[in-house]
Design an enzyme around this catalytic site. Structure first.
Site, PDB file in Angstrom:
ATOM      1  N   PHE A  24       0.841  -1.273  -0.242  1.00  0.00           N
ATOM      2  CA  PHE A  24       0.004   0.130  -0.168  1.00  0.00           C
ATOM      3  C   PHE A  24       0.949   1.155  -0.239  1.00  0.00           C
ATOM      4  O   PHE A  24       1.866   1.405   0.812  1.00  0.00           O
ATOM      5  CB  PHE A  24      -1.056  -0.028   1.262  1.00  0.00           C
ATOM      6  CG  PHE A  24      -1.996  -1.224   1.165  1.00  0.00           C
ATOM      7  CD1 PHE A  24      -3.154  -0.811   0.633  1.00  0.00           C
ATOM      8  CD2 PHE A  24      -1.608  -2.562   1.706  1.00  0.00           C
ATOM      9  CE1 PHE A  24      -4.075  -1.747   0.860  1.00  0.00           C
ATOM     10  CE2 PHE A  24      -2.697  -3.642   1.692  1.00  0.00           C
ATOM     11  CZ  PHE A  24      -3.768  -3.068   1.220  1.00  0.00           C
ATOM     12  N   CYS A  30      -6.466  14.652   1.208  1.00  0.00           N
ATOM     13  CA  CYS A  30      -7.815  14.476   0.436  1.00  0.00           C
ATOM     14  C   CYS A  30      -8.797  15.734   0.210  1.00  0.00           C
ATOM     15  O   CYS A  30      -8.401  16.676   1.076  1.00  0.00           O
ATOM     16  CB  CYS A  30      -8.661  13.348   1.516  1.00  0.00           C
ATOM     17  SG  CYS A  30     -10.051  12.608   0.603  1.00  0.00           S
ATOM     18  N   CYS A  34     -14.888  13.156   4.867  1.00  0.00           N
ATOM     19  CA  CYS A  34     -15.999  12.328   5.302  1.00  0.00           C
ATOM     20  C   CYS A  34     -16.159  12.075   6.673  1.00  0.00           C
ATOM     21  O   CYS A  34     -15.146  11.842   7.495  1.00  0.00           O
ATOM     22  CB  CYS A  34     -15.737  10.953   4.580  1.00  0.00           C
ATOM     23  SG  CYS A  34     -15.773  11.096   2.862  1.00  0.00           S
ATOM     24  N   ASP A  38     -11.580   7.178   8.998  1.00  0.00           N
ATOM     25  CA  ASP A  38     -10.825   6.764   9.941  1.00  0.00           C
ATOM     26  C   ASP A  38      -9.273   6.650   9.610  1.00  0.00           C
ATOM     27  O   ASP A  38      -8.434   5.965  10.155  1.00  0.00           O
ATOM     28  CB  ASP A  38     -11.200   5.143  10.555  1.00  0.00           C
ATOM     29  CG  ASP A  38     -11.419   4.199   9.345  1.00  0.00           C
ATOM     30  OD1 ASP A  38     -10.915   4.577   8.410  1.00  0.00           O
ATOM     31  OD2 ASP A  38     -11.659   3.017   9.662  1.00  0.00           O
ATOM     32  N   THR A  39      -8.964   7.452   8.457  1.00  0.00           N
ATOM     33  CA  THR A  39      -7.649   7.160   8.096  1.00  0.00           C
ATOM     34  C   THR A  39      -6.850   8.498   8.302  1.00  0.00           C
ATOM     35  O   THR A  39      -7.175   9.668   8.070  1.00  0.00           O
ATOM     36  CB  THR A  39      -7.517   7.012   6.469  1.00  0.00           C
ATOM     37  OG1 THR A  39      -8.509   5.984   6.204  1.00  0.00           O
ATOM     38  CG2 THR A  39      -6.233   6.643   6.012  1.00  0.00           C
ATOM     39  N   GLU A  96      -7.482   3.422  -5.253  1.00  0.00           N
ATOM     40  CA  GLU A  96      -8.765   3.311  -4.370  1.00  0.00           C
ATOM     41  C   GLU A  96      -9.119   5.039  -4.496  1.00  0.00           C
ATOM     42  O   GLU A  96      -8.379   5.679  -3.696  1.00  0.00           O
ATOM     43  CB  GLU A  96      -8.624   2.664  -3.099  1.00  0.00           C
ATOM     44  CG  GLU A  96      -8.046   1.374  -3.204  1.00  0.00           C
ATOM     45  CD  GLU A  96      -8.162   0.659  -1.647  1.00  0.00           C
ATOM     46  OE1 GLU A  96      -7.961   1.360  -0.639  1.00  0.00           O
ATOM     47  OE2 GLU A  96      -8.186  -0.695  -1.667  1.00  0.00           O
ATOM     48  N   HIS A 189      -8.827  -7.134   7.102  1.00  0.00           N
ATOM     49  CA  HIS A 189      -7.676  -6.654   8.028  1.00  0.00           C
ATOM     50  C   HIS A 189      -8.212  -6.321   9.317  1.00  0.00           C
ATOM     51  O   HIS A 189      -7.193  -6.668  10.184  1.00  0.00           O
ATOM     52  CB  HIS A 189      -6.920  -5.795   7.480  1.00  0.00           C
ATOM     53  CG  HIS A 189      -8.051  -4.492   6.885  1.00  0.00           C
ATOM     54  ND1 HIS A 189      -8.876  -4.648   5.871  1.00  0.00           N
ATOM     55  CD2 HIS A 189      -7.607  -3.271   7.556  1.00  0.00           C
ATOM     56  CE1 HIS A 189      -9.371  -3.330   5.787  1.00  0.00           C
ATOM     57  NE2 HIS A 189      -8.741  -2.549   6.876  1.00  0.00           N
TER      58      HIS A 189
HETATM   59  S1  SF4 Z   1     -13.272   8.456   3.763  1.00  0.00           S
HETATM   60 FE1  SF4 Z   1     -11.405   9.808   4.173  1.00  0.00          FE
HETATM   61  S2  SF4 Z   1      -9.966   9.544   2.604  1.00  0.00           S
HETATM   62 FE2  SF4 Z   1     -11.597   8.653   2.125  1.00  0.00          FE
HETATM   63  S3  SF4 Z   1     -12.786  10.338   0.639  1.00  0.00           S
HETATM   64 FE3  SF4 Z   1     -13.633  10.445   2.779  1.00  0.00          FE
HETATM   65  S4  SF4 Z   1     -12.001  11.990   3.784  1.00  0.00           S
HETATM   66 FE4  SF4 Z   1     -11.217  11.061   2.061  1.00  0.00          FE
END
Ligand code: SF4
Length: 195
Positions: A24, A30, A34, A38-39, A96, A189
């Site tokens: 990865f 970004c 959202c 959780d990233t 992705e 995972h």
């Molecule tokens: S989930 Fe997180 S990384 Fe994915 S599009 Fe939404 S804000 Fe961006």
């Protein structure tokens, strides 16, 4: 230079390629916010395409190992220079993406994860990609209303519906039983406690 959050070797946990060995490359930044994200894609270090490729190939050069460009939103930075560097050993390069931006040449597998627009109820964020290998949606109250739209406007070979942080699996199962064109994707995972 690319802003790289992390590079790690694991198994693909979600979607069509679940279970495959994968390196990865998480690119920082970004264009969406959202609420369930959780990233942690904020911190980064600058790397050249050559440095990224060297780090990836230090993990694996096996042709069956997938290379996954993820984020954040990887299309903010990924370009042909990077995909050319990552194709050195003939591996499949997957991305992705939230689908809001065009993709560079050299991507072999496209996973679009469209998102709801959290500023306007019932509206989706604009998806500029009309073709993908797979569509993978995290089920929330907001995205459930948009599933028929994405099913009809994004042409894909596979449509996956995924629980939100492993919490609403029952709702996903119920939806798929009523709409069998969608299939279950689990974040495997997280169940086996790997990265
Ligand atoms: S989930 Fe997180 S990384 Fe994915 S599009 Fe939404 S804000 Fe961006």
């Amino acid at each position: 230079m690319y802003r790289v959050n992390e590079i790690f070797f694991s198994l693909q946990g979600e979607g069509y390629h679940t279970g495959r060995a994968a390196v990865f490359v998480r690119l920082a930044g970004c264009n969406l916010r959202c609420p369930f994200c959780d990233t942690d894609f904020t911190h980064s270090e600058p790397m050249t395409a050559r440095q990224i490729a060297d780090a990836v190939f230090a993990c694996s050069t096996h042709p069956d190992t997938l290379i996954v460009l993820t984020g954040g939103e990887p299309s903010l930075q990924a370009d042909k220079e990077l995909t050319d560097a990552l194709h050195r050993h003939g591996q499949t390069i997957a991305i992705e993406t939230n689908g809001t931006r065009p993709l560079p040449d050299g991507i072999d597998w496209v996973t679009v994860s469209p998102k709801a627009d959290d500023t306007v109820a019932g509206k989706a964020t604009e998806v500029v990609l009309d073709r993908a290998d797979e569509v993978k949606v995290v089920l929330t109250e907001a995205t459930e209303k948009l599933l028929p739209v994405w099913r009809s406007t994004i042409l894909a070979d596979h449509y996956y519906l995924q629980p939100c942080s492993c919490r609403n699996t029952d709702a996903v199962v119920t939806y798929i039983k009523a709409h069998p064109e969608w299939r279950l994707s689990l974040q495997t995972h997280k169940y086996i406690h790997i990265q």
